[in-house]
Design an enzyme around this catalytic site. Structure first.
Site, PDB file in Angstrom:
ATOM      1  N   LEU A   1      14.505  14.314  21.958  1.00 28.52           N
ATOM      2  CA  LEU A   1      15.183  15.544  22.375  1.00 28.52           C
ATOM      3  C   LEU A   1      16.586  15.588  21.783  1.00 28.52           C
ATOM      4  O   LEU A   1      17.278  14.579  21.722  1.00 28.52           O
ATOM      5  CB  LEU A   1      15.249  15.630  23.898  1.00 28.52           C
ATOM      6  CG  LEU A   1      13.907  15.639  24.642  1.00 28.52           C
ATOM      7  CD1 LEU A   1      14.136  15.833  26.136  1.00 28.52           C
ATOM      8  CD2 LEU A   1      12.983  16.718  24.108  1.00 28.52           C
TER       9      LEU A   1
ATOM     10  N   GLY B   1      10.394   6.395  26.827  1.00 29.77           N
ATOM     11  CA  GLY B   1      11.555   6.052  27.632  1.00 29.77           C
ATOM     12  C   GLY B   1      12.718   6.939  27.249  1.00 29.77           C
ATOM     13  O   GLY B   1      12.775   7.457  26.121  1.00 29.77           O
ATOM     14  N   GLY B   2      13.666   7.132  28.168  1.00 29.55           N
ATOM     15  CA  GLY B   2      14.796   8.011  27.887  1.00 29.55           C
ATOM     16  C   GLY B   2      14.308   9.391  27.500  1.00 29.55           C
ATOM     17  O   GLY B   2      13.492   9.995  28.198  1.00 29.55           O
ATOM     18  N   ASP B   3      14.808   9.903  26.364  1.00 30.22           N
ATOM     19  CA  ASP B   3      14.359  11.219  25.890  1.00 30.22           C
ATOM     20  C   ASP B   3      13.431  11.079  24.687  1.00 30.22           C
ATOM     21  O   ASP B   3      13.287  12.006  23.891  1.00 30.22           O
ATOM     22  CB  ASP B   3      15.557  12.094  25.538  1.00 30.22           C
ATOM     23  CG  ASP B   3      16.395  11.513  24.415  1.00 30.22           C
ATOM     24  OD1 ASP B   3      16.199  10.323  24.091  1.00 30.22           O
ATOM     25  OD2 ASP B   3      17.227  12.234  23.849  1.00 30.22           O
ATOM     26  N   GLU B   4      12.784   9.916  24.552  1.00 24.12           N
ATOM     27  CA  GLU B   4      11.871   9.671  23.441  1.00 24.12           C
ATOM     28  C   GLU B   4      10.416   9.867  23.863  1.00 24.12           C
ATOM     29  O   GLU B   4       9.974   9.328  24.880  1.00 24.12           O
ATOM     30  CB  GLU B   4      12.039   8.247  22.910  1.00 24.12           C
ATOM     31  CG  GLU B   4      13.365   7.979  22.236  1.00 24.12           C
ATOM     32  CD  GLU B   4      13.415   6.570  21.674  1.00 24.12           C
ATOM     33  OE1 GLU B   4      12.610   6.257  20.778  1.00 24.12           O
ATOM     34  OE2 GLU B   4      14.239   5.774  22.158  1.00 24.12           O
TER      35      GLU B   4
END
Length: 206
Positions: free
Chosen positions: A92, A132-135
């Site tokens: 993102l 994970g995160g925005d991945e």
């Protein structure tokens, strides 16, 4: 009193033997039923734990572990069938800005909505996951380039899913990188690395 001096009548003896046999059978049957119930419970518990271990708790789509397992399977199937396999990395673009400006709750809503859009109407041979995160990541086995192009369009559209937080419309957008077996690599590590490189180039030069 010596019981041997008063033997059981034949009918009583048969009845006692039958009762003993039935009691034994019930004990064995109860044990067998308990075993199968316990076995079924263990199996159900294992399947639930496995699903939890393979699912991203935030978005409820497959996680990094599930994605790696799927890649192993899909690469083997592609080799056996003569198909191509595309490994897709996604990130993102404005997620940090959304978190910093509107808070983590807004960021969580964006992640959930993007994930829901990605997993909607998935076809066979298509797989999406949150790393994970925005991945995010995805893969697809295909024969015709149009199959890959249509899937990439769906993923790109998903990255631009609108999230309404309170009274504000939030759209993050994202970058996509693709690597295809066999032309861009023949191992999972090569394909993932090349997909990541392509994604970072897309982020730097949109």
């Amino acid at each position: 009193l010596n019981l041997s001096d008063h033997p059981l009548e034949e009918g009583a003896f048969i009845a006692l033997s039958l009762a003993t046999a039935i009691a034994g059978f019930l004990v064995i049957a109860t044990g067998a039923v308990s075993f199968f119930i316990d076995e079924g419970t263990r199996k159900n518990s294992y399947e639930k734990l496995l699903k939890m271990a393979m699912t991203d708790t935030m978005t409820e789509i497959p996680n990094r572990y599930a994605f790696m397992e799927s890649l192993e399977q899909q690469l083997q199937l592609a080799k056996e069938s003569g198909e191509q396999l595309a490994v897709i990395g996604m990130d993102l673009n404005r997620f940090k800005d959304i978190n910093d400006t509107y808070g983590h709750k807004a960021g969580d809503e964006v992640l959930k909505n993007v994930a829901n859009a990605m997993k909607a109407n998935l076809r066979p041979k298509q797989f999406v996951a949150r790393l994970g995160g925005d991945e995010f990541a995805a893969c697809i086995r295909f024969r015709e380039r149009t199959e890959l192009d249509q899937f990439l369009l769906k993923l790109e559209t998903s990255l631009y899913t609108e999230t309404v937080h309170e009274v504000t419309s939030l759209v993050s957008g994202g970058s996509i990188g693709v690597a295809c077996f066999p032309e861009d690599g023949e191992t999972i590590d090569n394909l993932r690395n090349n997909a990541d490189l392509a994604m970072y180039r897309a982020k730097i030069h949109p």
